[in-house]
Design a protein around this motif. Sequence first.
Motif, PDB file in Angstrom:
ATOM      1  N   ARG A 268      46.269  39.442  32.731  1.00  0.00           N
ATOM      2  CA  ARG A 268      45.419  38.246  32.674  1.00  0.00           C
ATOM      3  C   ARG A 268      44.021  38.547  33.212  1.00  0.00           C
ATOM      4  O   ARG A 268      43.019  38.194  32.587  1.00  0.00           O
ATOM      5  N   GLU A 269      43.969  39.194  34.374  1.00  0.00           N
ATOM      6  CA  GLU A 269      42.671  39.505  34.970  1.00  0.00           C
ATOM      7  C   GLU A 269      41.905  40.555  34.158  1.00  0.00           C
ATOM      8  O   GLU A 269      40.674  40.515  34.082  1.00  0.00           O
ATOM      9  N   ARG A 270      42.632  41.492  33.535  1.00  0.00           N
ATOM     10  CA  ARG A 270      41.963  42.491  32.692  1.00  0.00           C
ATOM     11  C   ARG A 270      41.352  41.834  31.453  1.00  0.00           C
ATOM     12  O   ARG A 270      40.258  42.209  31.010  1.00  0.00           O
ATOM     13  N   LEU A 271      42.038  40.835  30.903  1.00  0.00           N
ATOM     14  CA  LEU A 271      41.480  40.090  29.772  1.00  0.00           C
ATOM     15  C   LEU A 271      40.247  39.295  30.206  1.00  0.00           C
ATOM     16  O   LEU A 271      39.242  39.238  29.488  1.00  0.00           O
TER      17      LEU A 271
ATOM     18  N   LEU B 259      36.330  39.415  28.932  1.00  0.00           N
ATOM     19  CA  LEU B 259      35.568  38.227  28.546  1.00  0.00           C
ATOM     20  C   LEU B 259      34.292  38.112  29.387  1.00  0.00           C
ATOM     21  O   LEU B 259      33.236  37.724  28.872  1.00  0.00           O
ATOM     22  N   ALA B 260      34.392  38.467  30.673  1.00  0.00           N
ATOM     23  CA  ALA B 260      33.198  38.456  31.539  1.00  0.00           C
ATOM     24  C   ALA B 260      32.157  39.443  31.024  1.00  0.00           C
ATOM     25  O   ALA B 260      30.953  39.149  31.045  1.00  0.00           O
ATOM     26  N   LEU B 261      32.602  40.598  30.561  1.00  0.00           N
ATOM     27  CA  LEU B 261      31.679  41.583  29.998  1.00  0.00           C
ATOM     28  C   LEU B 261      30.977  41.019  28.760  1.00  0.00           C
ATOM     29  O   LEU B 261      29.746  41.126  28.636  1.00  0.00           O
ATOM     30  N   LEU B 262      31.738  40.411  27.856  1.00  0.00           N
ATOM     31  CA  LEU B 262      31.148  39.844  26.640  1.00  0.00           C
ATOM     32  C   LEU B 262      30.139  38.751  26.976  1.00  0.00           C
ATOM     33  O   LEU B 262      29.056  38.678  26.378  1.00  0.00           O
ATOM     34  N   CYS B 263      30.474  37.903  27.940  1.00  0.00           N
ATOM     35  CA  CYS B 263      29.564  36.826  28.339  1.00  0.00           C
ATOM     36  C   CYS B 263      28.300  37.382  28.985  1.00  0.00           C
ATOM     37  O   CYS B 263      27.196  36.875  28.755  1.00  0.00           O
TER      38      CYS B 263
ATOM     39  N   CYS C 281      33.626  34.172  39.377  1.00  0.00           N
ATOM     40  CA  CYS C 281      34.158  33.513  40.584  1.00  0.00           C
ATOM     41  C   CYS C 281      35.681  33.558  40.605  1.00  0.00           C
ATOM     42  O   CYS C 281      36.294  33.784  41.659  1.00  0.00           O
ATOM     43  N   ARG C 282      36.292  33.364  39.446  1.00  0.00           N
ATOM     44  CA  ARG C 282      37.760  33.429  39.364  1.00  0.00           C
ATOM     45  C   ARG C 282      38.264  34.832  39.705  1.00  0.00           C
ATOM     46  O   ARG C 282      39.210  35.004  40.483  1.00  0.00           O
ATOM     47  N   LEU C 283      37.620  35.854  39.149  1.00  0.00           N
ATOM     48  CA  LEU C 283      38.041  37.232  39.409  1.00  0.00           C
ATOM     49  C   LEU C 283      37.880  37.600  40.879  1.00  0.00           C
ATOM     50  O   LEU C 283      38.756  38.255  41.466  1.00  0.00           O
ATOM     51  N   TRP C 284      36.765  37.161  41.479  1.00  0.00           N
ATOM     52  CA  TRP C 284      36.553  37.481  42.888  1.00  0.00           C
ATOM     53  C   TRP C 284      37.456  36.661  43.803  1.00  0.00           C
ATOM     54  O   TRP C 284      37.761  37.095  44.921  1.00  0.00           O
TER      55      TRP C 284
ATOM     56  N   SER D  78      26.383  45.199  33.740  1.00  0.00           N
ATOM     57  CA  SER D  78      27.526  44.527  33.116  1.00  0.00           C
ATOM     58  C   SER D  78      28.702  45.490  32.979  1.00  0.00           C
ATOM     59  O   SER D  78      29.854  45.146  33.280  1.00  0.00           O
ATOM     60  N   PHE D  79      28.419  46.718  32.516  1.00  0.00           N
ATOM     61  CA  PHE D  79      29.485  47.705  32.349  1.00  0.00           C
ATOM     62  C   PHE D  79      29.978  48.228  33.690  1.00  0.00           C
ATOM     63  O   PHE D  79      31.151  48.599  33.818  1.00  0.00           O
ATOM     64  N   ALA D  80      29.113  48.254  34.697  1.00  0.00           N
ATOM     65  CA  ALA D  80      29.536  48.669  36.035  1.00  0.00           C
ATOM     66  C   ALA D  80      30.572  47.697  36.591  1.00  0.00           C
ATOM     67  O   ALA D  80      31.600  48.117  37.153  1.00  0.00           O
ATOM     68  N   TYR D  81      30.326  46.398  36.428  1.00  0.00           N
ATOM     69  CA  TYR D  81      31.307  45.397  36.881  1.00  0.00           C
ATOM     70  C   TYR D  81      32.598  45.498  36.079  1.00  0.00           C
ATOM     71  O   TYR D  81      33.699  45.367  36.628  1.00  0.00           O
ATOM     72  N   PHE D  82      32.477  45.729  34.768  1.00  0.00           N
ATOM     73  CA  PHE D  82      33.674  45.842  33.930  1.00  0.00           C
ATOM     74  C   PHE D  82      34.541  47.005  34.397  1.00  0.00           C
ATOM     75  O   PHE D  82      35.766  46.879  34.525  1.00  0.00           O
ATOM     76  N   SER D  83      33.920  48.138  34.681  1.00  0.00           N
ATOM     77  CA  SER D  83      34.656  49.295  35.183  1.00  0.00           C
ATOM     78  C   SER D  83      35.297  48.998  36.537  1.00  0.00           C
ATOM     79  O   SER D  83      36.443  49.390  36.798  1.00  0.00           O
ATOM     80  N   PHE D  84      34.570  48.287  37.390  1.00  0.00           N
ATOM     81  CA  PHE D  84      35.092  47.910  38.705  1.00  0.00           C
ATOM     82  C   PHE D  84      36.327  47.015  38.564  1.00  0.00           C
ATOM     83  O   PHE D  84      37.349  47.235  39.232  1.00  0.00           O
ATOM     84  N   TYR D  85      36.246  46.024  37.684  1.00  0.00           N
ATOM     85  CA  TYR D  85      37.375  45.107  37.486  1.00  0.00           C
ATOM     86  C   TYR D  85      38.589  45.834  36.913  1.00  0.00           C
ATOM     87  O   TYR D  85      39.736  45.571  37.318  1.00  0.00           O
TER      88      TYR D  85
END
Length: 252
Positions: free
Chosen positions: A108-111, A115-119, A161-164, A92-99
């Motif tokens: 907007r995408e950083r927010l 939210l993706a990390l929290l979910c 999916c939105r981020l990608w 989860s944190f690896a994806y957050f760092s990537f984003y």
Amino acid sequence: MLQGPYGDPDQGRLLIRLPFKIFTVATVLLPVTGFIACIIVSLIYHYEDTTHAHCKVSNYLPSISSSVARVPERYIWRVCIGLHSAPRYLMSFAYFSFYRGRFSGRERERLLSGLALLCSLAENTGLLLLTYVSSKENHRYHDNGFRVFTGSSLVHMLITCRLWYVIKRSFESAEEDVSYRRKLRLFVLNATCCLASYLLYKRHNDRCEPGVYTLFAFIEYLMVFSNIAFHFTAFWDFGSKELIVATPLIRP
């Protein structure tokens, strides 16, 4: 920490160096093998108990909750989910760092990445709760764990999916386009299975028709495997990375 294929020469003493592909496969195999083992053991040793329906109609498959409720299935499932939870939190944190790296300057995408990390964290925590607190031990906590897991999982998939989609449009990489399409298909499949399982469960309780609960259980299985497959897309997203554990570098 995650590094590229050659790591960081400035780090301290190396303790563990593992390709992220192997890390992802090992993480995914734990729930997959645990789930399949529980289903097989339930069908062989606890068939009558796990396929029993309250209204006495024919049923041929155990639901997920039934297949992991008895011994030894309960312990097989708990061990597998417990072992896989720490790598899932790390992922989860690896994806957050990537984003955060990809969306520098795009608020907007950083927010959304936050939210993706929290979910993602809520999804894993909800899975642990419903795994380690059975419905027989505390139905309220088990039910809340299931709601948190299902709801946060769907929201996490949607945001991902939105981020990608944004990544695909902004960076125009063939690999990222393929990753987006895989994620979108698995999200649609998972959401469809969630809706279908709810409707089948409701129909079973309202009409008690033969075979309906069997179909419900099968759709539940698809829901589990589509969720696992969605997280397995990290295999391609971080394919060139390595997981490195090292002691801190002490400079004189």
